[in-house]
Design an enzyme around this catalytic site. Structure first.
Site, PDB file in Angstrom:
ATOM      1  N   ASN A  29       1.625   5.828   7.008  1.00  0.00           N
ATOM      2  CA  ASN A  29       1.160   4.536   6.511  1.00  0.00           C
ATOM      3  C   ASN A  29       1.850   3.347   7.179  1.00  0.00           C
ATOM      4  O   ASN A  29       1.278   2.262   7.238  1.00  0.00           O
ATOM      5  CB  ASN A  29       1.377   4.464   4.998  1.00  0.00           C
ATOM      6  N   TYR A  69      -3.896  -5.181  17.329  1.00  0.00           N
ATOM      7  CA  TYR A  69      -4.016  -4.464  16.055  1.00  0.00           C
ATOM      8  C   TYR A  69      -5.284  -3.624  16.028  1.00  0.00           C
ATOM      9  O   TYR A  69      -5.245  -2.431  15.695  1.00  0.00           O
ATOM     10  CB  TYR A  69      -4.016  -5.466  14.906  1.00  0.00           C
ATOM     11  N   ASP A  86      12.871   4.482  10.594  1.00  0.00           N
ATOM     12  CA  ASP A  86      11.913   3.697  11.375  1.00  0.00           C
ATOM     13  C   ASP A  86      11.027   4.675  12.138  1.00  0.00           C
ATOM     14  O   ASP A  86      11.534   5.608  12.783  1.00  0.00           O
ATOM     15  CB  ASP A  86      12.679   2.793  12.344  1.00  0.00           C
ATOM     16  N   VAL A  87       9.708   4.469  12.087  1.00  0.00           N
ATOM     17  CA  VAL A  87       8.805   5.416  12.740  1.00  0.00           C
ATOM     18  C   VAL A  87       8.930   5.389  14.256  1.00  0.00           C
ATOM     19  O   VAL A  87       8.421   6.298  14.932  1.00  0.00           O
ATOM     20  CB  VAL A  87       7.341   5.175  12.326  1.00  0.00           C
ATOM     21  N   ILE A 119       0.829  -1.209   0.000  1.00  0.00           N
ATOM     22  CA  ILE A 119       0.000   0.000   0.000  1.00  0.00           C
ATOM     23  C   ILE A 119       0.861   1.256   0.000  1.00  0.00           C
ATOM     24  O   ILE A 119       0.572   2.221  -0.720  1.00  0.00           O
ATOM     25  CB  ILE A 119      -0.953  -0.024   1.212  1.00  0.00           C
TER      26      ILE A 119
END
Length: 262
Positions: A90, A155, A63-64, A22
């Site tokens: 995202n 999640y 890396d977020v 995505i």
């Protein structure tokens, strides 16, 4: 009154998780509309390939969960003379298990990546957008953050938090000209999910056969929605969560046969 199709020429977008699936499709969609894209991913292969085949791509390994990620993007913006216009949060992780089997460490990991990463990068980006006088943030949530979902406690909870974060930040920063929205994908066939779709009959039954459009989504389906929310086509849209799910969240009881007319 103008109905010309809005382009993103002259705008700079940061897309996290842009190396595949995505995220890669989102980067491609924004590029096709004329934006410059800083493509961020932990793995360099995908973003390096993207920058090799497309102009206006800056590949940035990051890396977020890294508290220095914002500073690293700042350096790229400054080096290339760019101003942040669009932020697409995202990057994320999926799957999981039910609550009894979810450890504290599991829950923390989902929140660190799916929620805290997006929160921190938004907190970094908002002041830049305020100085510029406008901006658009698009978060990737999930239909599992909107409804109860099988075996995905951490999640689902983390994606519900993304929904809440989207609406809250839209409230705070709308007066500064910043729009904050989210997409909530349903089942999307990517390299990471294709094998599960093939090997897990329950997934096909619940997520495809019980979806009104009776198919899985594609990364392009999600990317087009993100491009809309990031563009001036959505200039009066903020605080919204757009489910891109083939109708899955409206009711999982599709007709057995399509309607035919003479």
């Amino acid at each position: 009154m103008s109905f010309d199709i809005t382009t993103l020429e002259g705008r700079t977008a940061v897309v996290t998780g842009a190396g595949q699936g995505i995220g890669e499709a989102i980067a491609e969609a924004l590029l096709a509309a004329g934006a410059t894209v800083i493509a961020v991913d932990r793995e360099v292969a995908g973003i390096d390939a993207l920058s090799a085949r497309r102009p206006r791509v800056i590949a940035l390994q990051g890396d977020v969960t890294d508290p220095e990620l914002g500073a690293k993007i700042d350096a790229e913006l400054s080096k290339n003379g760019l101003t942040l216009s669009i932020l697409v949060n995202n990057a994320g992780i999926g799957r999981g298990s039910h609550a009894v089997e979810t450890t504290d460490e599991d829950l923390q990991r989902y929140f660190d990546i799916n929620v805290k990463g997006a929160f921190a990068l938004s907190r970094w980006g908002v002041p830049l957008m305020i100085r510029a006088g406008r901006g658009a943030i698009v978060n990737t949530a999930s239909v599992f953050g909107l409804v109860g979902a099988y075996n995905s406690a951490a999640y689902s909870v983390s994606k519900a938090a993304v929904v809440g974060m989207t609406r809250q930040m839209a409230t705070d920063f709308g007066p500064s000209g910043i729009r904050v929205n989210a997409v909530a994908p349903g089942l999307v066939e990517t390299p990471l999910t294709a094998e599960r779709i093939r090997s897990e009959p329950w997934r096909r039954q619940i997520m495809i056969e019980q979806t009104p459009l009776v198919r899985a989504g594609t990364p392009l389906d999600i990317a087009r929605a993100v491009r809309f929310l990031a563009s001036d086509e959505a200039s009066f849209v903020t605080g919204q969560v757009l489910a891109v799910d083939g109708g899955w969240t409206i009711g999982r009881f599709p007709r057995q046969e399509p309607v035919h007319v003479d």
